[in-house]
Design a protein around this motif. Structure first.
Motif, short mmCIF file in Angstrom:
data_model
loop_
_atom_site.label_atom_id
_atom_site.label_comp_id
_atom_site.label_asym_id
_atom_site.label_seq_id
_atom_site.Cartn_x
_atom_site.Cartn_y
_atom_site.Cartn_z
N THR A 74 0.85 -1.13 0.02
CA THR A 74 -0.03 -0.20 -0.04
C THR A 74 0.83 1.19 0.03
O THR A 74 2.12 1.24 0.24
CB THR A 74 -0.93 -0.03 1.27
OG1 THR A 74 -0.10 0.17 2.28
CG2 THR A 74 -1.65 -1.40 1.29
N PRO A 75 0.30 2.45 -0.27
CA PRO A 75 1.06 3.53 -0.14
C PRO A 75 1.88 3.96 1.07
O PRO A 75 2.93 4.44 1.11
CB PRO A 75 0.22 4.92 -0.53
CG PRO A 75 -0.93 4.15 -1.45
CD PRO A 75 -0.98 2.50 -0.75
N SER A 76 1.20 3.46 2.14
CA SER A 76 1.53 3.81 3.40
C SER A 76 2.67 2.61 3.75
O SER A 76 3.04 2.65 4.99
CB SER A 76 0.67 3.81 4.52
OG SER A 76 -0.32 2.92 4.63
N GLY A 77 2.88 1.30 3.20
CA GLY A 77 3.70 0.83 3.63
C GLY A 77 3.05 -0.86 3.24
O GLY A 77 1.98 -1.03 2.61
N THR A 78 3.75 -1.85 3.66
CA THR A 78 3.53 -3.36 3.31
C THR A 78 2.56 -3.77 4.57
O THR A 78 2.87 -3.80 5.50
CB THR A 78 4.65 -4.14 3.23
OG1 THR A 78 5.44 -3.74 2.15
CG2 THR A 78 4.10 -5.58 2.91
N ILE A 79 1.35 -4.38 4.15
CA ILE A 79 0.59 -5.14 5.30
C ILE A 79 0.76 -6.40 4.97
O ILE A 79 0.60 -6.97 3.80
CB ILE A 79 -0.83 -4.51 4.89
CG1 ILE A 79 -1.00 -2.89 5.15
CG2 ILE A 79 -1.81 -5.35 5.97
CD1 ILE A 79 -2.29 -2.39 5.26
N LEU B 208 -0.77 -6.84 9.75
CA LEU B 208 0.47 -6.47 10.52
C LEU B 208 1.38 -5.75 9.56
O LEU B 208 1.24 -6.17 8.24
CB LEU B 208 1.15 -7.54 11.07
CG LEU B 208 0.61 -8.51 12.21
CD1 LEU B 208 1.26 -9.82 12.41
CD2 LEU B 208 0.64 -7.85 13.60
N SER B 209 2.22 -4.94 10.06
CA SER B 209 3.14 -4.31 9.63
C SER B 209 4.17 -5.52 9.26
O SER B 209 4.26 -6.37 9.87
CB SER B 209 3.65 -2.99 10.14
OG SER B 209 4.50 -3.34 11.27
N LEU B 210 5.12 -5.21 8.11
CA LEU B 210 6.38 -6.09 8.07
C LEU B 210 7.04 -6.11 9.11
O LEU B 210 7.42 -7.54 9.37
CB LEU B 210 7.14 -5.74 6.57
CG LEU B 210 8.01 -6.58 6.26
CD1 LEU B 210 7.59 -8.03 5.57
CD2 LEU B 210 8.87 -6.04 5.09
N ARG B 211 7.41 -5.11 9.93
CA ARG B 211 8.27 -5.21 11.09
C ARG B 211 7.26 -6.06 12.34
O ARG B 211 7.81 -6.84 12.93
CB ARG B 211 8.60 -4.04 11.40
CG ARG B 211 9.20 -4.08 12.98
CD ARG B 211 9.87 -2.72 13.20
NE ARG B 211 10.40 -2.36 14.52
CZ ARG B 211 11.62 -3.38 14.88
NH1 ARG B 211 12.31 -4.02 14.08
NH2 ARG B 211 12.10 -3.14 16.16
#
Length: 446
Positions: A305-310, A432-435
């Motif tokens: 996504t534009p805000s990061g990986t989910i 979840l975020s990747l981290r």
């Protein structure tokens, strides 16, 4: 503690268990892991489509009933697919598993009560079972392991009820559930083996009275007053009859095989499965189950996504803290039992420990002889009894006269609760975020 308060606490655990299993049950509009077999095969009964099943058929009957009942209710197109061979909602082939799994903490808690007749032990075991992740995951999809464990544990609960109350109907029902567990998977026979071994130990104690203090056998000592013919009929004939009769719908749908031929075919199928990562990336040896070295990824999806990986991930894994503590309790009790059993000294907890240890190993050790690829979920029957073990240790800490023991019991419960909350996104498939995903995964778990 009053009975009202006790039932209020147990009921709270049940509703928490129910809510966790039914929350967003329709998510992932696809077939997750072995739903590609069980949900499809269940639909084959509804469409009268012949097929070969590599396990006994009771799971598919139950899921088919769930699909049939679920078809009475409207469903959103977002959770509807035709991957089973007909158009069904994901909830229709999952809801009966979720309902069945919700009773797992209650059944295990009831066994704890029949073993000790203590509210404190019952509450702690029920609480621990509510916070167990593997059983939560297995309950939320159209799989077979939750039926296997619940039927097996119900057979032991009814066996204990019979010993405590002398109601022969309970013994007959115990035999029926033993047959039903075997009609889910053949490893359901481990529950039957556990009961046989308990009976054998009791009768052996009578032959070796100079080595055993019969008081250490506790409630199972009551087996001595039972006629062998009564036990054989209810714990051999009844399970065999139940198991055999449950094959009838499958044989009627697939008339090209006789009862004996289908068993030969299933045996040959499992013998032909290898044991390597080439067979399946999540194969695991029986001894690795003790430390949960290789959980199973049931579902994984990465969305950029534009805000990061989910990450959406569902891992068939237990509550790590609870899992490792439960394994430790089995080690402690095994040593304790060996040291104590032949001493001419009464110990009020030995009968409970004996019940736990015998059933734990009766369900685990047969896997040492299996050469095919095996998975972590095969450990679930044994793991159920280890939960009784860690529950007993925590209860003894909490009721101890030493403040350091009581604090230890509280710390253990807090650690188990924290671990369940921390890994809950993995059980429920929350974004979840990747981290966040990486922080919850050990290298060998991915």
């Amino acid at each position: 503690m009053s009975m009202f308060r006790f039932f209020l606490i147990i009921s709270t655990f049940f509703f928490v268990s129910l809510a966790l299993r039914f929350w967003n049950l329709g998510q992932f509009n696809t077939l997750v892991f072995d739903e590609v077999y069980y949900a499809k095969f269940a639909n084959n009964y509804l469409t009268q489509t012949p097929f070969f099943n590599s396990h006994p058929p009771l799971t598919e009957y139950l899921i088919a009933i769930g699909i049939w009942m679920g078809s009475w209710f409207p469903a959103s197109p977002d959770i509807t697919n035709n991957l089973t061979g007909s158009w069904h909602s994901t909830v229709s082939y999952r809801w009966l598993n979720a309902l069945t799994g919700s009773f797992f903490p209650i059944i295990l808690g009831a066994i704890a009560y029949q073993l000790t007749h203590r509210y404190s032990y019952t509450i702690i075991v029920t609480f621990l079972a509510t916070l167990e992740g593997l059983f939560l995951v297995e309950s939320r999809y159209a799989l077979n392991n939750i039926y296997l464990v619940n039927f097996g544990l119900l057979s032991h609960l009814l066996f204990l009820l019979f010993i405590n109350q002398k109601k022969y109907l309970c013994l007959t029902l115990s035999g029926i559930f033993l047959g039903a567990a075997s009609a889910i998977k053949w490893n359901g026979l481990g529950f039957l083996l556990g009961i046989y071994l308990i009976i054998f130990i009791v009768y052996l104690s009578q032959k070796l009275k100079h080595l055993f203090d019969s008081r250490n056998l506790g409630i199972v000592e009551n087996i001595n007053c039972l006629k062998p013919s009564l036990l054989l009929f209810n714990l051999l004939v009844i399970p065999m009859f139940t198991y055999s009769i449950l094959w009838l719908p499958y044989l009627l749908l697939n008339p090209e095989y006789s009862w004996w031929e289908i068993h030969q075919k299933i045996w040959s199928f499992h013998q032909s499965i290898g044991d390597s990562s080439d067979v399946h990336p999540y194969c695991s040896k029986w001894y690795s189950w003790l430390i949960m070295a290789r959980p199973i990824a049931y579902f994984y999806e990465k969305i950029n996504t534009p805000s990061g990986t989910i990450i959406y991930d569902v891992h068939a894994m237990g509550n790590p803290i609870l899992w490792w503590l439960a394994t430790g309790s089995i080690l402690i009790f095994s040593i304790f039992m060996i040291v104590t059993l032949f001493k001419q000294k009464y110990n009020p907890y030995l009968s409970v420990i004996l019940f736990i240890i015998i059933n734990y190993f009766a369900n685990l050790l047969p896997w040492t002889l299996v050469s095919r690829c095996t998975f972590l979920y095969h450990y679930m029957p044994s793991y159920s009894f280890s939960l009784l073990g860690i529950g007993l240790i925590i209860e003894q800490c909490l009721i101890s006269g030493l403040i350091i023991n009581r604090r230890l019991g509280i710390i253990l419960l807090l650690l188990i609760s924290f671990a369940f909350i921390y890994w809950l996104p993995i059980y429920l498939g929350l974004p979840l975020s990747l981290r966040g995903f990486d922080l919850r995964m050990l290298p060998n778990w991915i």
